[in-house]
Each structure stands twice: as C-alpha cells, then as structure tokens.
Design a protein around this motif. Structure first.
Motif, PDB file in Angstrom:
ATOM      1  N   ALA A  73      -7.102   5.070   7.808  1.00 25.32           N
ATOM      2  CA  ALA A  73      -6.957   6.173   6.853  1.00 25.32           C
ATOM      3  C   ALA A  73      -5.493   6.385   6.483  1.00 25.32           C
ATOM      4  O   ALA A  73      -5.163   6.627   5.309  1.00 25.32           O
ATOM      5  CB  ALA A  73      -7.547   7.458   7.444  1.00 25.32           C
ATOM      6  N   ARG A  74      -4.588   6.278   7.475  1.00 23.75           N
ATOM      7  CA  ARG A  74      -3.152   6.421   7.184  1.00 23.75           C
ATOM      8  C   ARG A  74      -2.672   5.313   6.247  1.00 23.75           C
ATOM      9  O   ARG A  74      -1.916   5.567   5.302  1.00 23.75           O
ATOM     10  CB  ARG A  74      -2.333   6.382   8.477  1.00 23.75           C
ATOM     11  CG  ARG A  74      -2.227   7.691   9.196  1.00 23.75           C
ATOM     12  CD  ARG A  74      -1.078   7.718  10.195  1.00 23.75           C
ATOM     13  NE  ARG A  74      -1.150   6.659  11.177  1.00 23.75           N
ATOM     14  CZ  ARG A  74      -1.849   6.723  12.309  1.00 23.75           C
ATOM     15  NH1 ARG A  74      -2.557   7.815  12.582  1.00 23.75           N
ATOM     16  NH2 ARG A  74      -1.856   5.734  13.172  1.00 23.75           N
ATOM     17  N   ILE A  75      -3.100   4.076   6.532  1.00 24.29           N
ATOM     18  CA  ILE A  75      -2.687   2.958   5.689  1.00 24.29           C
ATOM     19  C   ILE A  75      -3.218   3.131   4.269  1.00 24.29           C
ATOM     20  O   ILE A  75      -2.486   2.953   3.291  1.00 24.29           O
ATOM     21  CB  ILE A  75      -3.190   1.624   6.284  1.00 24.29           C
ATOM     22  CG1 ILE A  75      -2.470   1.331   7.601  1.00 24.29           C
ATOM     23  CG2 ILE A  75      -2.973   0.476   5.297  1.00 24.29           C
ATOM     24  CD1 ILE A  75      -3.024   0.135   8.354  1.00 24.29           C
ATOM     25  N   THR A  76      -4.483   3.495   4.149  1.00 28.17           N
ATOM     26  CA  THR A  76      -5.088   3.668   2.825  1.00 28.17           C
ATOM     27  C   THR A  76      -4.358   4.740   2.025  1.00 28.17           C
ATOM     28  O   THR A  76      -4.044   4.540   0.841  1.00 28.17           O
ATOM     29  CB  THR A  76      -6.579   4.037   2.967  1.00 28.17           C
ATOM     30  OG1 THR A  76      -7.255   2.975   3.655  1.00 28.17           O
ATOM     31  CG2 THR A  76      -7.221   4.252   1.610  1.00 28.17           C
ATOM     32  N   VAL A 129      -0.803   3.380   1.041  1.00 27.29           N
ATOM     33  CA  VAL A 129      -0.858   2.326   0.021  1.00 27.29           C
ATOM     34  C   VAL A 129      -1.294   2.912  -1.319  1.00 27.29           C
ATOM     35  O   VAL A 129      -0.755   2.536  -2.369  1.00 27.29           O
ATOM     36  CB  VAL A 129      -1.800   1.195   0.476  1.00 27.29           C
ATOM     37  CG1 VAL A 129      -2.097   0.241  -0.680  1.00 27.29           C
ATOM     38  CG2 VAL A 129      -1.173   0.422   1.640  1.00 27.29           C
ATOM     39  N   THR A 130      -2.231   3.828  -1.307  1.00 31.16           N
ATOM     40  CA  THR A 130      -2.674   4.464  -2.550  1.00 31.16           C
ATOM     41  C   THR A 130      -1.526   5.175  -3.240  1.00 31.16           C
ATOM     42  O   THR A 130      -1.410   5.159  -4.477  1.00 31.16           O
ATOM     43  CB  THR A 130      -3.821   5.459  -2.264  1.00 31.16           C
ATOM     44  OG1 THR A 130      -4.913   4.755  -1.684  1.00 31.16           O
ATOM     45  CG2 THR A 130      -4.282   6.144  -3.535  1.00 31.16           C
ATOM     46  N   GLU A 146       0.227  -1.254  -8.820  1.00 30.55           N
ATOM     47  CA  GLU A 146       0.748  -2.612  -8.698  1.00 30.55           C
ATOM     48  C   GLU A 146       1.997  -2.671  -7.808  1.00 30.55           C
ATOM     49  O   GLU A 146       3.088  -3.010  -8.277  1.00 30.55           O
ATOM     50  CB  GLU A 146       1.062  -3.193 -10.076  1.00 30.55           C
ATOM     51  CG  GLU A 146      -0.167  -3.369 -10.950  1.00 30.55           C
ATOM     52  CD  GLU A 146       0.162  -4.020 -12.286  1.00 30.55           C
ATOM     53  OE1 GLU A 146       1.315  -4.460 -12.472  1.00 30.55           O
ATOM     54  OE2 GLU A 146      -0.735  -4.073 -13.139  1.00 30.55           O
ATOM     55  N   PRO A 147       1.874  -2.372  -6.528  1.00 27.09           N
ATOM     56  CA  PRO A 147       3.040  -2.492  -5.649  1.00 27.09           C
ATOM     57  C   PRO A 147       3.401  -3.960  -5.430  1.00 27.09           C
ATOM     58  O   PRO A 147       2.536  -4.831  -5.489  1.00 27.09           O
ATOM     59  CB  PRO A 147       2.569  -1.848  -4.347  1.00 27.09           C
ATOM     60  CG  PRO A 147       1.079  -2.033  -4.354  1.00 27.09           C
ATOM     61  CD  PRO A 147       0.669  -1.933  -5.805  1.00 27.09           C
ATOM     62  N   SER A 148       4.676  -4.214  -5.201  1.00 26.75           N
ATOM     63  CA  SER A 148       5.099  -5.582  -4.909  1.00 26.75           C
ATOM     64  C   SER A 148       4.625  -5.956  -3.506  1.00 26.75           C
ATOM     65  O   SER A 148       4.319  -5.080  -2.683  1.00 26.75           O
ATOM     66  CB  SER A 148       6.622  -5.686  -4.979  1.00 26.75           C
ATOM     67  OG  SER A 148       7.212  -4.988  -3.877  1.00 26.75           O
ATOM     68  N   GLN A 170       6.788  -4.161  -0.924  1.00 26.01           N
ATOM     69  CA  GLN A 170       6.486  -2.729  -0.828  1.00 26.01           C
ATOM     70  C   GLN A 170       5.190  -2.502  -0.056  1.00 26.01           C
ATOM     71  O   GLN A 170       5.094  -1.596   0.773  1.00 26.01           O
ATOM     72  CB  GLN A 170       6.344  -2.121  -2.234  1.00 26.01           C
ATOM     73  CG  GLN A 170       7.639  -1.944  -2.986  1.00 26.01           C
ATOM     74  CD  GLN A 170       7.366  -1.431  -4.399  1.00 26.01           C
ATOM     75  OE1 GLN A 170       6.482  -1.936  -5.084  1.00 26.01           O
ATOM     76  NE2 GLN A 170       8.120  -0.429  -4.822  1.00 26.01           N
ATOM     77  N   LEU A 171       4.202  -3.331  -0.353  1.00 23.48           N
ATOM     78  CA  LEU A 171       2.910  -3.193   0.300  1.00 23.48           C
ATOM     79  C   LEU A 171       3.028  -3.435   1.802  1.00 23.48           C
ATOM     80  O   LEU A 171       2.514  -2.647   2.619  1.00 23.48           O
ATOM     81  CB  LEU A 171       1.928  -4.188  -0.324  1.00 23.48           C
ATOM     82  CG  LEU A 171       0.439  -3.985  -0.068  1.00 23.48           C
ATOM     83  CD1 LEU A 171      -0.009  -2.587  -0.436  1.00 23.48           C
ATOM     84  CD2 LEU A 171      -0.358  -5.030  -0.838  1.00 23.48           C
ATOM     85  N   LEU A 172       3.732  -4.489   2.181  1.00 25.46           N
ATOM     86  CA  LEU A 172       3.918  -4.791   3.599  1.00 25.46           C
ATOM     87  C   LEU A 172       4.702  -3.703   4.309  1.00 25.46           C
ATOM     88  O   LEU A 172       4.347  -3.280   5.409  1.00 25.46           O
ATOM     89  CB  LEU A 172       4.653  -6.126   3.758  1.00 25.46           C
ATOM     90  CG  LEU A 172       3.776  -7.377   3.797  1.00 25.46           C
ATOM     91  CD1 LEU A 172       4.640  -8.612   3.821  1.00 25.46           C
ATOM     92  CD2 LEU A 172       2.864  -7.338   5.002  1.00 25.46           C
ATOM     93  N   ARG A 173       5.784  -3.274   3.691  1.00 25.46           N
ATOM     94  CA  ARG A 173       6.630  -2.236   4.312  1.00 25.46           C
ATOM     95  C   ARG A 173       5.818  -0.959   4.544  1.00 25.46           C
ATOM     96  O   ARG A 173       5.905  -0.325   5.601  1.00 25.46           O
ATOM     97  CB  ARG A 173       7.821  -1.959   3.409  1.00 25.46           C
ATOM     98  CG  ARG A 173       9.033  -1.376   4.120  1.00 25.46           C
ATOM     99  CD  ARG A 173       9.113   0.108   4.018  1.00 25.46           C
ATOM    100  NE  ARG A 173      10.385   0.574   4.547  1.00 25.46           N
ATOM    101  CZ  ARG A 173      10.683   1.841   4.722  1.00 25.46           C
ATOM    102  NH1 ARG A 173       9.795   2.780   4.455  1.00 25.46           N
ATOM    103  NH2 ARG A 173      11.855   2.207   5.205  1.00 25.46           N
ATOM    104  N   THR A 174       5.021  -0.597   3.554  1.00 24.98           N
ATOM    105  CA  THR A 174       4.214   0.620   3.641  1.00 24.98           C
ATOM    106  C   THR A 174       3.142   0.493   4.718  1.00 24.98           C
ATOM    107  O   THR A 174       2.922   1.420   5.512  1.00 24.98           O
ATOM    108  CB  THR A 174       3.575   0.913   2.274  1.00 24.98           C
ATOM    109  OG1 THR A 174       4.626   1.103   1.312  1.00 24.98           O
ATOM    110  CG2 THR A 174       2.707   2.153   2.328  1.00 24.98           C
ATOM    111  N   MET A 175       2.469  -0.656   4.762  1.00 18.48           N
ATOM    112  CA  MET A 175       1.427  -0.874   5.765  1.00 18.48           C
ATOM    113  C   MET A 175       1.997  -0.821   7.177  1.00 18.48           C
ATOM    114  O   MET A 175       1.451  -0.152   8.058  1.00 18.48           O
ATOM    115  CB  MET A 175       0.772  -2.237   5.545  1.00 18.48           C
ATOM    116  CG  MET A 175      -0.150  -2.313   4.351  1.00 18.48           C
ATOM    117  SD  MET A 175      -0.679  -4.024   4.021  1.00 18.48           S
ATOM    118  CE  MET A 175      -1.212  -4.538   5.647  1.00 18.48           C
ATOM    119  N   ILE A 176       3.107  -1.526   7.395  1.00 22.50           N
ATOM    120  CA  ILE A 176       3.666  -1.592   8.750  1.00 22.50           C
ATOM    121  C   ILE A 176       4.233  -0.243   9.167  1.00 22.50           C
ATOM    122  O   ILE A 176       4.077   0.179  10.313  1.00 22.50           O
ATOM    123  CB  ILE A 176       4.720  -2.708   8.836  1.00 22.50           C
ATOM    124  CG1 ILE A 176       4.023  -4.063   8.669  1.00 22.50           C
ATOM    125  CG2 ILE A 176       5.467  -2.652  10.167  1.00 22.50           C
ATOM    126  CD1 ILE A 176       4.952  -5.237   8.554  1.00 22.50           C
TER     127      ILE A 176
END
Length: 198
Positions: free
Chosen positions: A70-73, A76-77, A82-84, A87-93
């Motif tokens: 839920a935190r990741i979703t 990321v949302t 269209e995140p790069s 950006q997507l990896l940094r946000t997920m980790i």
C-alpha cells in the motif's frame, strides 16, 4: 440470546494484537499467550484462528507485505503517469525503507521473520517468492545488459540500509543520500537525460 461475533472483526482484533507484540517485543516474543493478553481475549480464542506459532508468523509477514504494498502504491501513484525508471526505483525503494514509525515497526517484523526462517526453510517460501518477484521487477527498470546483477546489488543495499536505520546507526537523510548515490552510479552511463537526484 448469545451475542453474534463477527469472525473478521475478531481476527482483525487478534491480528492487531499480534503486530503490536511483534513490533514492541520482536517476533521471538510472539506466543498464543502474549497475543491473547494483548488482544484481551483467551488463549483458546487465539488458537481458534492460529493453530501454531508458524501460522501467526506467516500471518504477521502477510500483514507487513500488505502494508508495504500500500505504501509503494501510494508513493508511485503520486509520481504521475510517466515517471522515469530512476524515479520509479527511488520511490519504490524509499517506500520499502524504515523511514517512519509505521515502516520501522513493519521492518522489525520482516527482519525477525527473516531470522526465524533461517532455521525453518519451509516457512520461508513466501519470502523467497517476494524476493524473486521484486528482483525481476527491478531488473526490468534497470539499464544495460546486467540488470539482474544490478538489481541484486540494489536489493542488498536496501536491506543493509534498512538494518542500519533500524539500529539507529544513521538518520534517514543519510540513507536516502546513499540510495541516490548508488542510483546515480547505475543510471549515469545509461543515457537517460537528467536522471541524477531524486
């Protein structure tokens, strides 16, 4: 006429008590008796929902998995449509790291479960499956022909940062700087424009 009990509500009550015991005292302290005391119910009631400690441990990990997802979703949302890849990896980790009270509680449970399964391989199946799926997803976002190796290294970095954060060895800001530095090293030669920084 006896009062009708909602099984889902009772299970949620016991699950909440289980997570409190696990977060406050560690998974090794989780027992039918401790969870029953924390929930304000009988040990027999807890045993009705969880027959063994392994079942309780597995359920605790499932709760952590759901909270983390839920935190990741949510994170990321918030990036937009269209995140790069960086950006997507940094946000997920960052969402996986124990950077606040809730994620620290969850990380303590996950770390204790990892130690618990080190001597009980049969209980580690869900954890191994999660790691395989996460590695594959991270690999798909990484540049270059050796994305699987880079993904493995990135996950090892994340786990190491998480352990040091839980131990209070350094603050969240330092962990995030280390993450950014590592991502810069991975993405610098890839040709993605403007990929340095969060």
């Amino acid at each position: 006429m006896p009062k009708k009990v909602d099984p889902r509500q009772r299970r949620a009550l016991i699950a909440d008590a289980l997570m409190r015991v696990a977060a406050d005292q560690g998974l090794e302290a989780v027992s039918l008796r401790h969870v029953a005391t924390a929930a304000g119910v009988s040990a027999g009631m807890v045993q009705h929902y969880f027959r063994t400690k392994d079942e309780m441990m597995t359920f605790a990990l499932a709760v952590v998995r759901d909270r983390t997802q839920a935190r990741i979703t949510d994170a990321v949302t918030a990036l937009g449509t269209e995140p790069s890849p960086r950006q997507l990896l940094r946000t997920m980790i960052a969402a996986l790291l124990p950077l606040d009270e809730q994620s620290r509680d969850d990380a303590r449970v996950a770390l204790a479960f990892l130690a618990y399964t080190a001597v009980r391989p049969a209980a580690a199946t869900a954890l191994r499956d999660d790691t395989t799926q996460l590695t594959a997803h991270i690999t798909s976002l990484l540049p270059g022909p050796h994305g699987d190796d880079a993904a493995t290294g990135l996950l090892a970095l994340m786990e190491g940062l998480g352990i040091h954060l839980l131990g209070g060895h350094y603050p969240p800001e330092r962990a995030l700087r280390a993450l950014d530095h590592h991502l810069d090293l991975i993405f610098a030669p890839s040709g993605y424009p403007g990929e340095q920084g969060p």
